[in-house]
Write a protein that holds these residues in place. Structure first.
Motif, PDB file in Angstrom:
ATOM      1  N   HIS A 111     -38.384 -31.393 -68.778  1.00 56.91           N
ATOM      2  CA  HIS A 111     -37.516 -32.348 -68.086  1.00 56.91           C
ATOM      3  C   HIS A 111     -36.285 -32.625 -68.956  1.00 56.91           C
ATOM      4  N   THR A 112     -35.491 -31.576 -69.131  1.00 59.62           N
ATOM      5  CA  THR A 112     -34.265 -31.645 -69.930  1.00 59.62           C
ATOM      6  C   THR A 112     -33.110 -31.123 -69.083  1.00 59.62           C
ATOM      7  N   PRO A 113     -31.856 -31.408 -69.461  1.00 56.93           N
ATOM      8  CA  PRO A 113     -30.721 -30.928 -68.663  1.00 56.93           C
ATOM      9  C   PRO A 113     -30.712 -29.428 -68.433  1.00 56.93           C
ATOM     10  N   MET A 114     -31.023 -28.639 -69.485  1.00 57.16           N
ATOM     11  CA  MET A 114     -30.964 -27.191 -69.346  1.00 57.16           C
ATOM     12  C   MET A 114     -31.898 -26.691 -68.244  1.00 57.16           C
ATOM     13  N   TYR A 115     -33.118 -27.210 -68.218  1.00 61.27           N
ATOM     14  CA  TYR A 115     -34.092 -26.751 -67.224  1.00 61.27           C
ATOM     15  C   TYR A 115     -33.848 -27.390 -65.859  1.00 61.27           C
ATOM     16  N   PHE A 116     -33.220 -28.544 -65.839  1.00 59.44           N
ATOM     17  CA  PHE A 116     -32.794 -29.125 -64.554  1.00 59.44           C
ATOM     18  C   PHE A 116     -31.783 -28.192 -63.878  1.00 59.44           C
ATOM     19  N   PHE A 117     -30.812 -27.703 -64.654  1.00 58.76           N
ATOM     20  CA  PHE A 117     -29.831 -26.765 -64.107  1.00 58.76           C
ATOM     21  C   PHE A 117     -30.498 -25.440 -63.741  1.00 58.76           C
ATOM     22  N   LEU A 118     -31.468 -25.010 -64.539  1.00 56.96           N
ATOM     23  CA  LEU A 118     -32.160 -23.748 -64.254  1.00 56.96           C
ATOM     24  C   LEU A 118     -32.921 -23.819 -62.937  1.00 56.96           C
ATOM     25  N   SER A 119     -33.582 -24.940 -62.677  1.00 55.69           N
ATOM     26  CA  SER A 119     -34.327 -25.066 -61.415  1.00 55.69           C
ATOM     27  C   SER A 119     -33.377 -25.082 -60.222  1.00 55.69           C
ATOM     28  N   ASN A 120     -32.195 -25.687 -60.383  1.00 49.29           N
ATOM     29  CA  ASN A 120     -31.193 -25.644 -59.313  1.00 49.29           C
ATOM     30  C   ASN A 120     -30.634 -24.246 -59.119  1.00 49.29           C
ATOM     31  N   LEU A 121     -30.478 -23.498 -60.220  1.00 47.08           N
ATOM     32  CA  LEU A 121     -30.046 -22.103 -60.117  1.00 47.08           C
ATOM     33  C   LEU A 121     -31.076 -21.266 -59.367  1.00 47.08           C
ATOM     34  N   PHE A 125     -14.639 -19.903 -72.491  1.00 44.08           N
ATOM     35  CA  PHE A 125     -14.197 -20.959 -73.398  1.00 44.08           C
ATOM     36  C   PHE A 125     -15.397 -21.626 -74.071  1.00 44.08           C
ATOM     37  N   SER A 126     -16.461 -21.889 -73.284  1.00 45.00           N
ATOM     38  CA  SER A 126     -17.667 -22.505 -73.850  1.00 45.00           C
ATOM     39  C   SER A 126     -18.275 -21.611 -74.926  1.00 45.00           C
ATOM     40  N   TYR A 127     -18.344 -20.310 -74.650  1.00 46.98           N
ATOM     41  CA  TYR A 127     -18.951 -19.401 -75.631  1.00 46.98           C
ATOM     42  C   TYR A 127     -18.047 -19.156 -76.833  1.00 46.98           C
ATOM     43  N   TYR A 128     -16.751 -19.280 -76.644  1.00 43.28           N
ATOM     44  CA  TYR A 128     -15.854 -19.217 -77.803  1.00 43.28           C
ATOM     45  C   TYR A 128     -16.152 -20.370 -78.763  1.00 43.28           C
ATOM     46  N   LYS A 129     -16.317 -21.572 -78.200  1.00 44.34           N
ATOM     47  CA  LYS A 129     -16.651 -22.735 -79.019  1.00 44.34           C
ATOM     48  C   LYS A 129     -18.049 -22.590 -79.640  1.00 44.34           C
ATOM     49  N   ILE A 130     -19.002 -22.059 -78.850  1.00 43.90           N
ATOM     50  CA  ILE A 130     -20.375 -21.887 -79.337  1.00 43.90           C
ATOM     51  C   ILE A 130     -20.411 -20.920 -80.514  1.00 43.90           C
ATOM     52  N   ALA A 155     -29.883 -20.758 -83.234  1.00 42.62           N
ATOM     53  CA  ALA A 155     -28.896 -21.400 -82.361  1.00 42.62           C
ATOM     54  C   ALA A 155     -28.463 -20.475 -81.232  1.00 42.62           C
ATOM     55  N   PHE A 156     -28.232 -19.210 -81.580  1.00 45.31           N
ATOM     56  CA  PHE A 156     -27.746 -18.285 -80.561  1.00 45.31           C
ATOM     57  C   PHE A 156     -28.852 -17.855 -79.597  1.00 45.31           C
ATOM     58  N   SER A 157     -30.120 -17.887 -80.066  1.00 44.64           N
ATOM     59  CA  SER A 157     -31.226 -17.473 -79.188  1.00 44.64           C
ATOM     60  C   SER A 157     -31.381 -18.399 -77.994  1.00 44.64           C
ATOM     61  N   THR A 158     -30.914 -19.659 -78.127  1.00 42.57           N
ATOM     62  CA  THR A 158     -31.000 -20.579 -76.987  1.00 42.57           C
ATOM     63  C   THR A 158     -30.031 -20.196 -75.872  1.00 42.57           C
ATOM     64  N   CYS A 159     -29.046 -19.330 -76.198  1.00 43.69           N
ATOM     65  CA  CYS A 159     -28.055 -18.904 -75.198  1.00 43.69           C
ATOM     66  C   CYS A 159     -28.361 -17.507 -74.633  1.00 43.69           C
ATOM     67  N   ILE A 175     -35.754 -12.684 -66.540  1.00 39.43           N
ATOM     68  CA  ILE A 175     -34.951 -12.856 -67.759  1.00 39.43           C
ATOM     69  C   ILE A 175     -35.278 -14.182 -68.426  1.00 39.43           C
ATOM     70  N   TYR A 176     -35.356 -15.247 -67.626  1.00 41.49           N
ATOM     71  CA  TYR A 176     -35.618 -16.560 -68.204  1.00 41.49           C
ATOM     72  C   TYR A 176     -37.062 -16.717 -68.659  1.00 41.49           C
ATOM     73  N   SER A 177     -38.006 -16.111 -67.953  1.00 38.98           N
ATOM     74  CA  SER A 177     -39.410 -16.285 -68.338  1.00 38.98           C
ATOM     75  C   SER A 177     -39.788 -15.386 -69.512  1.00 38.98           C
ATOM     76  N   LEU A 178     -39.211 -14.177 -69.589  1.00 36.58           N
ATOM     77  CA  LEU A 178     -39.573 -13.260 -70.667  1.00 36.58           C
ATOM     78  C   LEU A 178     -38.893 -13.633 -71.984  1.00 36.58           C
ATOM     79  N   ARG A 179     -37.700 -14.208 -71.911  1.00 43.10           N
ATOM     80  CA  ARG A 179     -36.945 -14.524 -73.122  1.00 43.10           C
ATOM     81  C   ARG A 179     -37.075 -15.989 -73.544  1.00 43.10           C
ATOM     82  N   ASN A 180     -37.786 -16.783 -72.774  1.00 44.06           N
ATOM     83  CA  ASN A 180     -37.835 -18.211 -73.034  1.00 44.06           C
ATOM     84  C   ASN A 180     -39.271 -18.647 -73.325  1.00 44.06           C
ATOM     85  N   ARG A 181     -39.490 -19.095 -74.540  1.00 43.47           N
ATOM     86  CA  ARG A 181     -40.844 -19.486 -74.961  1.00 43.47           C
ATOM     87  C   ARG A 181     -41.324 -20.719 -74.201  1.00 43.47           C
ATOM     88  N   ASP A 182     -40.428 -21.673 -73.934  1.00 42.25           N
ATOM     89  CA  ASP A 182     -40.821 -22.910 -73.229  1.00 42.25           C
ATOM     90  C   ASP A 182     -41.281 -22.608 -71.808  1.00 42.25           C
TER      91      ASP A 182
END
Length: 313
Positions: free
Chosen positions: A60-70, A220-225, A241-245, A293-300
């Protein structure tokens, strides 16, 4: 454009004719089975993502909230094209009613634009998480997350209605044959007769808003990241840090890569079959691969799915 009499007849069209994926009757059962399998796998995979996120408090975090909407947008995206194509394959018909075509195009644009805008919002989420980790939960609060999803939907709805308004203004059409297996917005806009300069300007304007702007936001977001990650002293910290992206970046490349391939192919190639193949990659294969992609690369996600399975058993 057709002659004046033909144009007058085409101005009162009641249906369009979609392209078949194959004219070989022996291949029709194979195509039906293949696309039915792709559709079921896509719906099941995305539903599992939504169920895992909603049932597990760890997600129940922002990242997974957006993922469920995707995932929800992906289900809608593939559901606008495949069911009609499966029905047409079984009934050996290429026809789709005028209003049915406009409806299909509207839903296709809503869910397709939602995909693009949600991927942009997810890039911003990753930017805040990596560049401003101490203020992440304050910045990405539930109100802002809900607002970003609502804005994405409203902008997508505006896009679809704008396309509908443009097509309803057409007085004459070149043809009722659509060179794709669904009511592709770009194909419908190309049926305008005459193909005026203002129509072309409008097409490029819409393409800029719903193609270039999301990509610009993501870049632009990834340039900053990347700039922030390079300042991390340890290589292990940079990798973490980069593995989360990683999953998000893979989905972005797949979605926009196949999408631009389809539309650039339709502009450059004069072979309708090549355009159809590119469209299949964009509209069917991409939504199917996203959950993997999200299930194989995402431990959570994998942990949440295991917990969900154990509770079910």
């Amino acid at each position: 454009c057709p002659s004046r009499i033909e144009a007058q007849n085409l101005s009162r069209v009641s249906e369009f004719y979609l392209m078949e994926l194959s004219e070989d009757p022996d291949l029709q059962p194979i195509i039906f089975g293949l696309f039915l399998s792709v559709y079921l796998v896509t719906v099941l995979g995305n539903l599992l993502i939504i169920l895992a996120v909603s049932s597990d408090s760890h997600l129940h975090t922002p990242m997974y909230f957006f993922l469920s909407n995707l995932s929800l947008a992906d289900i809608g995206f593939i559901s606008t094209t495949v069911p009609k194509m499966l029905v047409n394959t079984q009934t050996h018909s290429r026809a789709i009613s005028y209003m049915g075509c406009l409806t299909q195009m509207s839903l296709f644009l809503i869910f397709g634009s939602m995909d693009a805008l949600l991927l942009t919002v997810m890039a911003y989420d990753r930017y805040v998480a990596i560049c401003h980790p101490l203020h992440y939960l304050v910045i990405m609060n539930p109100q802002l997350c809900g607002f970003l999803v609502l804005v994405s939907f409203l902008v997508s709805l505006f896009d679809s209605q704008l396309h509908n308004l443009i097509i309803l203004q057409f007085t004459n059409l070149k043809s009722v044959e659509i060179s794709n297996f669904f009511c592709d917005p770009s194909q419908l806009l190309n049926l305008a007769c005459p193909d005026t300069f203002s129509n072309n300007i409008l097409k490029y304007f819409l393409g800029a808003i719903y193609g270039i702007f999301p990509i610009s936001g993501i870049l632009f977001s990834y340039y900053k990241i990347i700039s922030s990650i390079l300042r991390i002293p340890s290589s292990q910290g940079r990798y973490k840090a980069f593995s989360t992206c990683g999953s998000h970046l893979a989905v972005v490349c797949l979605f926009f890569g196949t999408g631009f391939g389809a539309y650039l192919g339709s502009a450059v190639s004069h072979s309708p079959r090549k355009v159809v193949v590119a469209s299949v990659m964009y509209t069917e294969v991409t939504p199917m691969l996203n959950p993997f992609i999200y299930s194989l690369r995402n431990r959570d996600i994998k942990s949440a799915l295991r917990r969900l399975h154990s509770r079910t058993v």
